[in-house]
Motif scaffolding. Structure first.
Motif, mmCIF file in Angstrom:
data_model
loop_
_atom_site.group_PDB
_atom_site.id
_atom_site.type_symbol
_atom_site.label_atom_id
_atom_site.label_comp_id
_atom_site.label_asym_id
_atom_site.label_seq_id
_atom_site.Cartn_x
_atom_site.Cartn_y
_atom_site.Cartn_z
ATOM 1 N N VAL A 44 0.836 -1.201 0.000
ATOM 2 C CA VAL A 44 0.000 0.000 0.000
ATOM 3 C C VAL A 44 0.873 1.253 0.000
ATOM 4 N N GLU A 73 -6.919 -7.786 1.640
ATOM 5 C CA GLU A 73 -7.067 -6.403 2.110
ATOM 6 C C GLU A 73 -6.364 -5.421 1.170
ATOM 7 N N TRP A 77 -8.270 -2.473 -0.932
ATOM 8 C CA TRP A 77 -7.792 -1.095 -0.908
ATOM 9 C C TRP A 77 -7.524 -0.603 -2.332
#
Length: 144
Positions: A44, A73, A77
């Motif tokens: 991320v 996850e 995102w």
């Protein structure tokens, strides 16, 4: 338009798998450089920092079983991000054959789900084929 070749981002926490995948990329002679991050938070952070002219990677190869933030996850995102980042092709590359993992990955927007082969020759063939398809043959959306 630029002649820059976008990297392929590998999100993989296992150092042995990282090494084998790096070797397979080297032998596959793909034009795209390989960038590697070791967990979901690093993925991320890497993708969040892709402002300016850098643009998103050509492809993300994403393991599911990651520390800090799981691959699912990260995928969730990513798909919540605006284009072009949110449209980046994602190939899940994992050892999980669990039906719920496959189903959830596709529900969250994975473009492909590949199970890691147990031998290097199988991995090499998978990397060659996936790299050719996603970086050469596939016609993705135009990037601004």
């Amino acid at each position: 338009m630029t002649d820059r070749v976008e990297p392929i981002l590998l999100v993989e926490d296992d150092p042995n798998d990282q090494l084998l995948i790096r070797r397979a990329f080297g032998k596959a002679k793909l034009m795209n450089p390989l960038s590697v991050v070791g967990d979901g938070d690093e993925a991320v952070a890497y993708l969040s920092g892709m402002g300016g002219n850098a643009g998103p990677p050509a492809l993300i190869m994403l393991d599911l079983k990651l520390p800090r933030r799981s691959g699912l996850e990260v995928l969730e995102w990513l798909r919540a991000q605006p284009a072009p980042l949110g449209r980046t092709p994602v190939v899940v590359l994992t050892s999980s054959r669990e039906n719920h993992d496959v189903a959830r990955a596709y529900e969250l927007g994975a473009n492909s789900y590949l199970v890691k082969p147990v031998d290097f020759d199988g991995l090499l063939e998978m990397i060659k084929t996936a790299g050719l398809y996603w970086t050469v043959l596939n016609e993705g959306p135009a990037r601004q």
